[in-house]
Design an enzyme around this catalytic site. Structure first.
Site, PDB file in Angstrom:
ATOM      1  N   GLY A  14       8.352  11.499   3.786  1.00  0.00           N
ATOM      2  CA  GLY A  14       6.913  11.230   3.799  1.00  0.00           C
ATOM      3  C   GLY A  14       6.322  10.699   2.518  1.00  0.00           C
ATOM      4  N   ASN A 110       2.969  -0.380  11.292  1.00  0.00           N
ATOM      5  CA  ASN A 110       4.265   0.129  10.811  1.00  0.00           C
ATOM      6  C   ASN A 110       4.583  -0.463   9.435  1.00  0.00           C
ATOM      7  OD1 ASN A 110       6.906   1.431  11.074  1.00  0.00           O
ATOM      8  ND2 ASN A 110       7.734  -0.636  11.311  1.00  0.00           N
ATOM      9  N   HIS A 112       7.786  -1.557   7.144  1.00  0.00           N
ATOM     10  CA  HIS A 112       9.224  -1.827   7.219  1.00  0.00           C
ATOM     11  C   HIS A 112       9.716  -2.242   5.827  1.00  0.00           C
ATOM     12  CE1 HIS A 112      13.021  -2.758   9.104  1.00  0.00           C
ATOM     13  NE2 HIS A 112      13.064  -3.851   8.359  1.00  0.00           N
ATOM     14  N   ASP A 153      10.162  -4.452  15.493  1.00  0.00           N
ATOM     15  CA  ASP A 153       9.929  -5.113  14.186  1.00  0.00           C
ATOM     16  C   ASP A 153       9.494  -6.581  14.312  1.00  0.00           C
ATOM     17  OD1 ASP A 153      10.587  -2.799  12.798  1.00  0.00           O
ATOM     18  OD2 ASP A 153      12.676  -3.363  12.533  1.00  0.00           O
ATOM     19  N   GLU A 183       5.828  -0.813  -0.767  1.00  0.00           N
ATOM     20  CA  GLU A 183       5.400   0.019   0.364  1.00  0.00           C
ATOM     21  C   GLU A 183       4.172   0.876   0.059  1.00  0.00           C
ATOM     22  OE1 GLU A 183       8.457   2.065   2.575  1.00  0.00           O
ATOM     23  OE2 GLU A 183      10.005   0.894   1.608  1.00  0.00           O
TER      24      GLU A 183
HETATM   25  C1  GAR Z   1      10.525   3.936   4.110  1.00  0.00           C
HETATM   26  O1  GAR Z   1      11.253   3.131   3.226  1.00  0.00           O
HETATM   27  C2  GAR Z   1      10.070   3.130   5.297  1.00  0.00           C
HETATM   28  O2  GAR Z   1       9.713   1.814   4.973  1.00  0.00           O
HETATM   29  C3  GAR Z   1      11.313   3.158   6.160  1.00  0.00           C
HETATM   30  O3  GAR Z   1      11.814   4.461   6.008  1.00  0.00           O
HETATM   31  C4  GAR Z   1      11.433   5.004   4.744  1.00  0.00           C
HETATM   32  C5  GAR Z   1      10.699   6.307   4.969  1.00  0.00           C
HETATM   33  O4  GAR Z   1      10.394   6.950   3.766  1.00  0.00           O
HETATM   34  N1  GAR Z   1      11.020   2.795   7.506  1.00  0.00           N
HETATM   35  C6  GAR Z   1      11.874   2.139   8.302  1.00  0.00           C
HETATM   36  O5  GAR Z   1      12.989   1.822   7.960  1.00  0.00           O
HETATM   37  C7  GAR Z   1      11.332   1.806   9.682  1.00  0.00           C
HETATM   38  N2  GAR Z   1      12.159   0.810  10.315  1.00  0.00           N
HETATM   39  P1  GAR Z   1       9.215   8.013   3.641  1.00  0.00           P
HETATM   40  O6  GAR Z   1       9.445   9.082   4.726  1.00  0.00           O
HETATM   41  O7  GAR Z   1       9.429   8.599   2.267  1.00  0.00           O
HETATM   42  O8  GAR Z   1       7.890   7.327   3.785  1.00  0.00           O
END
Ligand code: GAR
Length: 211
Positions: A14, A110, A112, A153, A183
């Site tokens: 998270g 979302n 990515h 995606d 991000e």
């Molecule tokens: C993040 O890097 C997000 O962009 C990715 O998972 C990670 C979650 O981290 N999402 C994907 O790959 C979706 N296809 P977080 O739980 O620390 O935010």
């Protein structure tokens, strides 16, 4: 313009949820408020982050549903019960089905961890994305915030940001740089723009309207 209720969907650590919570604390989520955090698994750290911020957390454990569709139906029911206006997938690693897109058309966002359409689609999530990018020898990678549609995606792109790939990068160092520099900045920005009704979808293109 009514203030929008935001639900953040999570499955793990998270850090993107934390970026949203911190942005909200700084007043940077204009005209919106995170009113729910929904996790697809119990006992993930994201739920602790929500609790610390005083945001109600809910668990819809994927393992307790017989199919993705059954879980999606339960998710839609919960979102409706909470009067949610916008759904943010922040590291949400569960497949959802058309029942969600029908109710929240152009209202699911979302993040990515790559520059879509590169390193995207089924099987491209988390660290795998960065492993693939390094295996391809790309010189830049980054992150994309997009609306979610039925095709994985491939929904309209809201914001993108790139970083350099460095010669000594590992999947972990690249992931960290993309999180920090892309991000955690892009996701709050995109959510704030949505809450201000400043995102206009025209086909595959998203126009960002001036205030
Ligand atoms: C993040 O890097 C997000 O962009 C990715 O998972 C990670 C979650 O981290 N999402 C994907 O790959 C979706 N296809 P977080 O739980 O620390 O935010």
């Amino acid at each position: 313009m009514s203030r929008k209720k935001i639900a953040v969907l999570v499955s793990g650590g998270g850090t993107n949820l934390q970026a949203l919570i911190d942005a909200q604390g700084r007043g940077e989520i204009v005209n919106g408020e995170i009113t729910a955090v929904i996790s697809s698994a119990p006992e993930v750290y994201a739920l602790e982050r929500a609790a610390k911020a005083g945001i109600p957390g809910y668990v819809l454990d994927r393992k307790s549903y017989p199919s993705s569709q059954a879980m999606t139906v339960a998710l839609v029911e919960k979102l409706r019960e909470l009067s949610i206006d916008v759904v943010v997938m922040a590291g949400f690693m569960t497949i959802v089905t058309k029942e969600l897109f029908e109710v929240y058309e152009n209202a699911i966002i979302n993040i990515h961890p790559a520059l879509i359409p590169s390193f995207a689609g089924p099987g491209c999530f988390g660290l795998h994305v960065h492993e693939k990018a390094l295996a391809c020898g790309v010189k830049v990678s980054g992150a994309t915030v997009h609306f979610v549609t039925e095709e994985c995606d491939a929904g309209p792109i809201i914001l993108q940001k790139a970083v350099d790939v460095l010669p000594d990068d590992t999947p972990e160092t690249l992931q960290r740089r993309i999180m920090e520099q892309c991000e955690w900045k892009l996701l709050p920005q995109a959510v704030s723009l949505f809450c201000q009704d400043r995102l206009k979808v025209e086909g595959r293109t998203v126009k960002i309207l001036d205030v």
